[in-house]
Design a protein around this motif. Structure first.
Motif, PDB file in Angstrom:
ATOM      1  N   SER A 253       0.829  -1.201   0.000  1.00 38.26           N
ATOM      2  CA  SER A 253       0.000   0.000   0.000  1.00 38.26           C
ATOM      3  C   SER A 253       0.862   1.249   0.000  1.00 38.26           C
ATOM      4  O   SER A 253       0.499   2.278  -0.582  1.00 38.26           O
ATOM      5  CB  SER A 253      -0.940  -0.001   1.213  1.00 38.26           C
ATOM      6  OG  SER A 253      -0.217   0.072   2.426  1.00 38.26           O
TER       7      SER A 253
ATOM      8  N   GLN B   2       1.976   1.874  -3.507  1.00 36.07           N
ATOM      9  CA  GLN B   2       0.926   2.421  -4.351  1.00 36.07           C
ATOM     10  C   GLN B   2       0.907   3.945  -4.281  1.00 36.07           C
ATOM     11  O   GLN B   2       0.688   4.623  -5.291  1.00 36.07           O
ATOM     12  CB  GLN B   2      -0.426   1.867  -3.926  1.00 36.07           C
ATOM     13  CG  GLN B   2      -1.547   2.244  -4.889  1.00 36.07           C
ATOM     14  CD  GLN B   2      -2.824   1.500  -4.585  1.00 36.07           C
ATOM     15  OE1 GLN B   2      -3.153   1.293  -3.425  1.00 36.07           O
ATOM     16  NE2 GLN B   2      -3.543   1.109  -5.608  1.00 36.07           N
TER      17      GLN B   2
ATOM     18  N   THR C 174      -4.617  -4.698  -8.272  1.00 38.19           N
ATOM     19  CA  THR C 174      -5.284  -3.418  -8.058  1.00 38.19           C
ATOM     20  C   THR C 174      -6.100  -3.016  -9.275  1.00 38.19           C
ATOM     21  O   THR C 174      -5.636  -3.141 -10.412  1.00 38.19           O
ATOM     22  CB  THR C 174      -4.244  -2.308  -7.771  1.00 38.19           C
ATOM     23  OG1 THR C 174      -3.498  -2.653  -6.608  1.00 38.19           O
ATOM     24  CG2 THR C 174      -4.913  -0.962  -7.557  1.00 38.19           C
TER      25      THR C 174
ATOM     26  N   GLN D 279      -7.862   0.476 -10.544  1.00 40.56           N
ATOM     27  CA  GLN D 279      -7.817   1.907 -10.247  1.00 40.56           C
ATOM     28  C   GLN D 279      -8.722   2.665 -11.219  1.00 40.56           C
ATOM     29  O   GLN D 279      -8.617   2.506 -12.436  1.00 40.56           O
ATOM     30  CB  GLN D 279      -6.372   2.413 -10.356  1.00 40.56           C
ATOM     31  CG  GLN D 279      -6.187   3.880 -10.041  1.00 40.56           C
ATOM     32  CD  GLN D 279      -4.756   4.321 -10.297  1.00 40.56           C
ATOM     33  OE1 GLN D 279      -4.241   4.161 -11.392  1.00 40.56           O
ATOM     34  NE2 GLN D 279      -4.120   4.883  -9.279  1.00 40.56           N
TER      35      GLN D 279
ATOM     36  N   SER E  12      -8.583   3.381  -5.730  1.00 37.55           N
ATOM     37  CA  SER E  12      -8.033   2.068  -6.037  1.00 37.55           C
ATOM     38  C   SER E  12      -8.577   1.017  -5.080  1.00 37.55           C
ATOM     39  O   SER E  12      -8.718   1.262  -3.880  1.00 37.55           O
ATOM     40  CB  SER E  12      -6.503   2.089  -5.926  1.00 37.55           C
ATOM     41  OG  SER E  12      -5.941   3.032  -6.804  1.00 37.55           O
TER      42      SER E  12
ATOM     43  N   THR F 173      -7.641  -2.939  -3.924  1.00 38.97           N
ATOM     44  CA  THR F 173      -6.510  -3.859  -4.006  1.00 38.97           C
ATOM     45  C   THR F 173      -6.771  -5.128  -3.200  1.00 38.97           C
ATOM     46  O   THR F 173      -7.250  -5.065  -2.059  1.00 38.97           O
ATOM     47  CB  THR F 173      -5.215  -3.188  -3.488  1.00 38.97           C
ATOM     48  OG1 THR F 173      -4.951  -2.019  -4.261  1.00 38.97           O
ATOM     49  CG2 THR F 173      -4.032  -4.135  -3.611  1.00 38.97           C
TER      50      THR F 173
ATOM     51  N   GLN G  40      -8.036  -0.150   0.150  1.00 47.27           N
ATOM     52  CA  GLN G  40      -8.489   0.933  -0.706  1.00 47.27           C
ATOM     53  C   GLN G  40      -7.555   2.119  -0.557  1.00 47.27           C
ATOM     54  O   GLN G  40      -6.955   2.322   0.504  1.00 47.27           O
ATOM     55  CB  GLN G  40      -9.925   1.359  -0.360  1.00 47.27           C
ATOM     56  CG  GLN G  40     -10.954   0.263  -0.550  1.00 47.27           C
ATOM     57  CD  GLN G  40     -12.372   0.767  -0.358  1.00 47.27           C
ATOM     58  OE1 GLN G  40     -12.776   1.758  -0.937  1.00 47.27           O
ATOM     59  NE2 GLN G  40     -13.139   0.075   0.483  1.00 47.27           N
TER      60      GLN G  40
ATOM     61  N   ARG H 126      -5.555   5.824   2.767  1.00 41.46           N
ATOM     62  CA  ARG H 126      -5.508   4.405   2.419  1.00 41.46           C
ATOM     63  C   ARG H 126      -5.894   3.570   3.632  1.00 41.46           C
ATOM     64  O   ARG H 126      -5.644   3.954   4.789  1.00 41.46           O
ATOM     65  CB  ARG H 126      -4.132   3.994   1.890  1.00 41.46           C
ATOM     66  CG  ARG H 126      -2.986   4.096   2.860  1.00 41.46           C
ATOM     67  CD  ARG H 126      -1.714   3.509   2.235  1.00 41.46           C
ATOM     68  NE  ARG H 126      -0.560   3.631   3.109  1.00 41.46           N
ATOM     69  CZ  ARG H 126       0.380   4.541   2.975  1.00 41.46           C
ATOM     70  NH1 ARG H 126       0.308   5.423   2.001  1.00 41.46           N
ATOM     71  NH2 ARG H 126       1.398   4.586   3.810  1.00 41.46           N
TER      72      ARG H 126
END
Length: 262
Positions: free
Chosen positions: A1, A4, A72, A74, A96, A98, A138, A168
């Motif tokens: 994460s 990301q 993921t 997005q 996103s 995931t 997310q 996130r």
């Protein structure tokens, strides 16, 4: 994460076809991510463009006696307008979803000792069966960016300033491992629920087909990149490479995109 958040930098939606490949070396892990995406941009009013897109990102990392896989999806949009008193302005929002899969193959070393007349010193080196865990996550963020008027007489170099705010999250999970026959240990991975934000300063340069980027983000990420862009009729084709460095490692990203103006 955390990766990301780094990969989302400079993401813009609306390009017809997008491909990116990251080579990661961060925090004791090595691996890669691949992205394929599609989108479309429409001139909505007065030279303002709205781009929409969807990306599919796959990540595989290994290190620290474990591996991580992430898939993921997005979704996002970019609203942009050029030449407002010499400034190009844009805003990008992305969300996103995931799925994470984690596998660890730890080992345990246990030594026992005592009075040699009653119990000999013994040592066990036991490989634990692979421990697996799954969770979902997310990531939502909003990025704003302004590219200013050229600062050199030839109009090649332009300053950049921007800001990003995001959030996130991922629910926690419990992984059970058998360290010895009949001896189980439950390891709980806690929830992730974190806000993040950073500012961006730097410059971009464009000379003919060649373009370059040098940016520093206030969360400790430095980004350097070069690219080539070619226009032909209603098509624009771009290729570029970027290096992102952090205090825990870095990533190199290679990308290409095609823009078709309907």
């Amino acid at each position: 994460s955390q990766l990301q958040t780094m990969m989302n930098r400079n993401t813009e939606f609306g390009k017809t076809i997008v491909y990116r490949y990251w080579d990661h070396n961060t925090d004791g892990y090595r691996g890669h991510s691949t992205q394929i995406g599609v989108g479309h941009t429409k001139d909505i009013e007065g030279g303002m463009d709205l781009g929409l897109g969807i990306n599919k990102i796959s990540t595989k990392l290994s290190g620290n006696a474990s591996s991580v896989g992430a898939e993921t999806v997005q979704l996002g949009a970019t609203l942009s307008k050029k030449d407002i008193n010499g400034f190009d302005l844009s805003g990008t929002v992305q969300h996103s979803f995931t799925d994470y899969n984690v596998t660890a193959s730890p080992s345990v070393n246990i030594a026992t000792s005592g009075d040699s007349r009653l119990l000999e010193t013994q040592a066990f080196n036991n490989s634990i069966p692979a421990v697996t865990g799954k969770t979902t996550g997310q990531d939502t963020s909003l990025s704003l960016r302004a590219v200013g008027p050229a600062i050199d007489p030839k109009g090649i170099v332009r300053p950049v300033i921007g800001a990003t705010y995001g959030q996130r999250s991922a629910p926690g999970y419990i992984a059970n491992m058998e360290v010895l026959p009949g001896v189980n240990v439950a390891n709980r991975v806690n929830n992730v629920n974190k806000d993040y934000g950073f500012g961006t300063v730097g410059a971009v340069a464009k000379y003919g087909m060649f373009n370059a980027t040098a940016l520093h983000h206030t969360d400790g990420v430095t980004q350097l990149g070069v690219g080539l862009s070619q226009d032909k009729d209603n098509l624009t084709f771009n290729v570029r490479a970027d290096r992102l460095e952090t205090n825990q490692g870095g990533s190199t990203v290679y990308g290409a995109n095609l823009i078709y103006r309907f």
